[in-house]
Design a protein around this motif. Structure first.
Motif, PDB file in Angstrom:
ATOM      1  N   PRO A   1      -4.390   4.659 -18.591  1.00  0.00           N
ATOM      2  CA  PRO A   1      -5.304   3.599 -18.569  1.00  0.00           C
ATOM      3  C   PRO A   1      -4.626   2.074 -18.234  1.00  0.00           C
ATOM      4  CG  PRO A   1      -5.527   4.863 -20.288  1.00  0.00           C
ATOM      5  CD  PRO A   1      -4.360   5.453 -19.773  1.00  0.00           C
ATOM      6  N   MET A   2      -3.317   2.137 -18.873  1.00  0.00           N
ATOM      7  CA  MET A   2      -2.932   0.713 -18.605  1.00  0.00           C
ATOM      8  C   MET A   2      -2.526   0.569 -16.784  1.00  0.00           C
ATOM      9  SD  MET A   2      -2.601  -1.314 -20.973  1.00  0.00           S
ATOM     10  CE  MET A   2      -1.794  -2.443 -20.097  1.00  0.00           C
ATOM     11  N   VAL A   3      -1.823   1.695 -16.252  1.00  0.00           N
ATOM     12  CA  VAL A   3      -1.598   1.585 -15.008  1.00  0.00           C
ATOM     13  C   VAL A   3      -2.736   1.592 -13.854  1.00  0.00           C
ATOM     14  CG1 VAL A   3      -0.600   3.111 -13.003  1.00  0.00           C
ATOM     15  CG2 VAL A   3       0.456   3.036 -14.891  1.00  0.00           C
TER      16      VAL A   3
ATOM     17  N   SER B   1       2.725   6.163  -2.726  1.00  0.00           N
ATOM     18  CA  SER B   1       4.035   6.810  -3.192  1.00  0.00           C
ATOM     19  C   SER B   1       3.823   6.911  -4.775  1.00  0.00           C
ATOM     20  CB  SER B   1       4.960   6.071  -2.951  1.00  0.00           C
ATOM     21  OG  SER B   1       5.203   5.826  -1.423  1.00  0.00           O
ATOM     22  N   LEU B   2       3.647   5.969  -5.447  1.00  0.00           N
ATOM     23  CA  LEU B   2       3.557   5.988  -6.890  1.00  0.00           C
ATOM     24  C   LEU B   2       2.478   6.418  -7.837  1.00  0.00           C
ATOM     25  CD1 LEU B   2       5.835   2.730  -7.461  1.00  0.00           C
ATOM     26  CD2 LEU B   2       6.372   5.130  -7.573  1.00  0.00           C
ATOM     27  N   TYR B   3       1.326   6.261  -7.298  1.00  0.00           N
ATOM     28  CA  TYR B   3      -0.130   6.506  -8.030  1.00  0.00           C
ATOM     29  C   TYR B   3      -0.205   7.977  -8.184  1.00  0.00           C
ATOM     30  CZ  TYR B   3      -4.764   5.384 -10.040  1.00  0.00           C
ATOM     31  OH  TYR B   3      -5.746   5.579 -10.650  1.00  0.00           O
ATOM     32  N   PRO B   4       0.169   8.894  -7.409  1.00  0.00           N
ATOM     33  CA  PRO B   4      -0.054  10.200  -7.734  1.00  0.00           C
ATOM     34  C   PRO B   4       0.695  10.753  -8.805  1.00  0.00           C
ATOM     35  CG  PRO B   4       0.134   9.821  -5.548  1.00  0.00           C
ATOM     36  CD  PRO B   4       0.601   8.552  -5.815  1.00  0.00           C
ATOM     37  N   TYR B   5       1.653   9.872  -9.193  1.00  0.00           N
ATOM     38  CA  TYR B   5       2.612  10.365 -10.383  1.00  0.00           C
ATOM     39  C   TYR B   5       1.925   9.836 -11.428  1.00  0.00           C
ATOM     40  CZ  TYR B   5       6.616  11.295  -7.335  1.00  0.00           C
ATOM     41  OH  TYR B   5       7.376  11.916  -6.326  1.00  0.00           O
ATOM     42  N   ALA B   6       1.209   8.821 -11.651  1.00  0.00           N
ATOM     43  CA  ALA B   6       0.392   8.337 -12.703  1.00  0.00           C
ATOM     44  C   ALA B   6      -0.834   9.659 -12.972  1.00  0.00           C
ATOM     45  CB  ALA B   6      -0.065   7.043 -12.386  1.00  0.00           C
ATOM     46  N   VAL B   7      -1.430   9.861 -11.685  1.00  0.00           N
ATOM     47  CA  VAL B   7      -2.531  10.697 -11.977  1.00  0.00           C
ATOM     48  C   VAL B   7      -1.828  12.201 -12.665  1.00  0.00           C
ATOM     49  CG1 VAL B   7      -4.166  12.118 -10.787  1.00  0.00           C
ATOM     50  CG2 VAL B   7      -3.779   9.774 -10.063  1.00  0.00           C
ATOM     51  N   VAL B   8      -0.648  12.615 -12.052  1.00  0.00           N
ATOM     52  CA  VAL B   8      -0.161  13.909 -12.514  1.00  0.00           C
ATOM     53  C   VAL B   8       0.191  13.734 -14.048  1.00  0.00           C
ATOM     54  CG1 VAL B   8       1.822  15.309 -12.403  1.00  0.00           C
ATOM     55  CG2 VAL B   8       0.525  14.869 -10.304  1.00  0.00           C
ATOM     56  N   LEU B   9       0.630  12.672 -14.377  1.00  0.00           N
ATOM     57  CA  LEU B   9       1.063  12.381 -15.785  1.00  0.00           C
ATOM     58  C   LEU B   9      -0.400  12.655 -16.624  1.00  0.00           C
ATOM     59  CD1 LEU B   9       3.276  11.536 -17.827  1.00  0.00           C
ATOM     60  CD2 LEU B   9       2.799   9.076 -17.419  1.00  0.00           C
ATOM     61  N   GLN B  10      -1.323  12.026 -16.153  1.00  0.00           N
ATOM     62  CA  GLN B  10      -2.780  12.053 -16.890  1.00  0.00           C
ATOM     63  C   GLN B  10      -3.269  13.538 -17.114  1.00  0.00           C
ATOM     64  OE1 GLN B  10      -4.369   9.644 -18.389  1.00  0.00           O
ATOM     65  NE2 GLN B  10      -6.266  10.597 -18.831  1.00  0.00           N
ATOM     66  N   CYS B  11      -2.946  14.227 -15.704  1.00  0.00           N
ATOM     67  CA  CYS B  11      -3.460  15.649 -15.908  1.00  0.00           C
ATOM     68  C   CYS B  11      -2.555  16.767 -16.571  1.00  0.00           C
ATOM     69  CB  CYS B  11      -3.822  15.996 -14.543  1.00  0.00           C
ATOM     70  SG  CYS B  11      -4.913  14.987 -13.599  1.00  0.00           S
ATOM     71  N   VAL B  12      -1.623  16.421 -16.793  1.00  0.00           N
ATOM     72  CA  VAL B  12      -0.383  17.378 -17.213  1.00  0.00           C
ATOM     73  C   VAL B  12      -0.972  17.685 -18.969  1.00  0.00           C
ATOM     74  CG1 VAL B  12       1.975  17.675 -18.245  1.00  0.00           C
ATOM     75  CG2 VAL B  12       1.323  16.898 -15.918  1.00  0.00           C
ATOM     76  N   PRO B  13      -0.929  18.700 -19.327  1.00  0.00           N
ATOM     77  CA  PRO B  13      -1.435  19.114 -20.515  1.00  0.00           C
ATOM     78  C   PRO B  13      -0.169  18.764 -21.424  1.00  0.00           C
ATOM     79  CG  PRO B  13      -0.973  21.035 -19.422  1.00  0.00           C
ATOM     80  CD  PRO B  13      -0.963  20.037 -18.414  1.00  0.00           C
ATOM     81  N   ILE B  14      -0.235  17.928 -22.315  1.00  0.00           N
ATOM     82  CA  ILE B  14       0.940  17.251 -23.175  1.00  0.00           C
ATOM     83  C   ILE B  14       1.382  18.156 -24.105  1.00  0.00           C
ATOM     84  CG2 ILE B  14       1.412  15.442 -24.821  1.00  0.00           C
ATOM     85  CD1 ILE B  14       1.158  14.366 -21.837  1.00  0.00           C
TER      86      ILE B  14
ATOM     87  N   LYS C   1       0.757  -1.261   0.099  1.00  0.00           N
ATOM     88  CA  LYS C   1      -0.017   0.019  -0.070  1.00  0.00           C
ATOM     89  C   LYS C   1       0.945   1.183  -0.073  1.00  0.00           C
ATOM     90  CE  LYS C   1      -4.013   1.654  -0.016  1.00  0.00           C
ATOM     91  NZ  LYS C   1      -4.915   1.576  -1.029  1.00  0.00           N
ATOM     92  N   TRP C   2       1.773   1.136   0.754  1.00  0.00           N
ATOM     93  CA  TRP C   2       2.983   2.313   0.791  1.00  0.00           C
ATOM     94  C   TRP C   2       3.286   2.583  -0.753  1.00  0.00           C
ATOM     95  CZ3 TRP C   2       7.912   2.331  -0.479  1.00  0.00           C
ATOM     96  CH2 TRP C   2       8.535   1.209  -0.515  1.00  0.00           C
ATOM     97  N   LEU C   3       3.535   1.568  -1.401  1.00  0.00           N
ATOM     98  CA  LEU C   3       4.053   1.994  -2.615  1.00  0.00           C
ATOM     99  C   LEU C   3       3.107   2.408  -3.497  1.00  0.00           C
ATOM    100  CD1 LEU C   3       6.481  -1.305  -3.521  1.00  0.00           C
ATOM    101  CD2 LEU C   3       7.019   1.176  -3.818  1.00  0.00           C
ATOM    102  N   GLU C   4       1.777   2.065  -3.619  1.00  0.00           N
ATOM    103  CA  GLU C   4       0.662   2.574  -4.135  1.00  0.00           C
ATOM    104  C   GLU C   4       0.558   3.988  -3.862  1.00  0.00           C
ATOM    105  OE1 GLU C   4      -4.389   2.154  -4.711  1.00  0.00           O
ATOM    106  OE2 GLU C   4      -2.802   0.637  -3.506  1.00  0.00           O
TER     107      GLU C   4
END
Length: 192
Positions: free
Chosen positions: A71-73, A29-42, A24-27
């Motif tokens: 979506p994969m993550v 720690s790492l899941y917010p980066y996936a969310v940020v990656l999704q929200c960053v205007p490419i 759970k601590w890995l999740e």
């Protein structure tokens, strides 16, 4: 290019989700980066990506991966965490290690969700490839350059034809991964 970016998104996304599913601590720690990656205007990052990696194939693939990765993550993580708790306990009673639980319990339980992520990422990889192609116009031109050229020259029929071809390609990739999901998962799960 879209298939190359999709392949990287699949590998990175599945490995990222597998790492997060271990603790759970890995999740956390790492899941917010996936969310940020999704929200960053490419589109805002395109000049930076071009400056760092050049304006050819590599940059196009990076844009494709960034668009297709989330979506994969998220779907893989959801699937890995959806394995039955009673079966987790059974594996613990049998003193199965994390790797055995992952390979024999969590991955099979996650396959339907992984293939949902694959279908979604497949469609997004086509969009990512077109966006990358429109901005990084060096090297071999693709559909993105063709869309931009036909739009700038007000070539209406050609523009519509290019958009239709790009859409059909996206649908074809989506359907191929849907078929692969149906073949891999089989009839034991209602795979939409």
């Amino acid at each position: 290019m879209s298939l190359t970016g999709l392949a990287f998104a699949i590998v990175i996304g599945v490995l990222w989700a597998m790492a997060m599913a271990q603790a759970k601590w890995l999740e956390n720690s790492l899941y917010p980066y996936a969310v940020v990656l999704q929200c960053v205007p490419i589109l805002a990052l395109v000049p930076l990506i071009g400056a760092l990696f050049g304006y050819e194939f590599t940059s196009r693939v990076i844009v494709t991966v960034m668009i297709a990765l989330f979506p994969m993550v998220s779907n893989t993580l959801f699937g890995l965490q959806s394995a039955d708790r009673a079966q987790h306990e059974l594996f613990r009673l049998q003193r199965a290690g994390r790797l055995a639980r992952l390979v024999k319990l969590q991955v099979p339980a996650a396959l339907p969700s992984i293939f949902v992520g694959l279908r979604t990422s497949a469609g997004l990889s086509v969009i990512g490839a077109i966006v990358g192609d429109q901005f990084f116009q060096r090297g071999n031109p693709g559909l993105g350059v063709l869309i931009q050229v036909t739009a700038s020259r007000l070539m209406g029929p050609e523009l519509y034809a290019t958009i239709i071809i790009a859409s059909l390609y996206g649908v074809a990739v989506f359907l191929v991964f849907g078929l692969l999901g149906r073949l891999a998962v089989g009839r034991w799960h209602d795979f939409g």
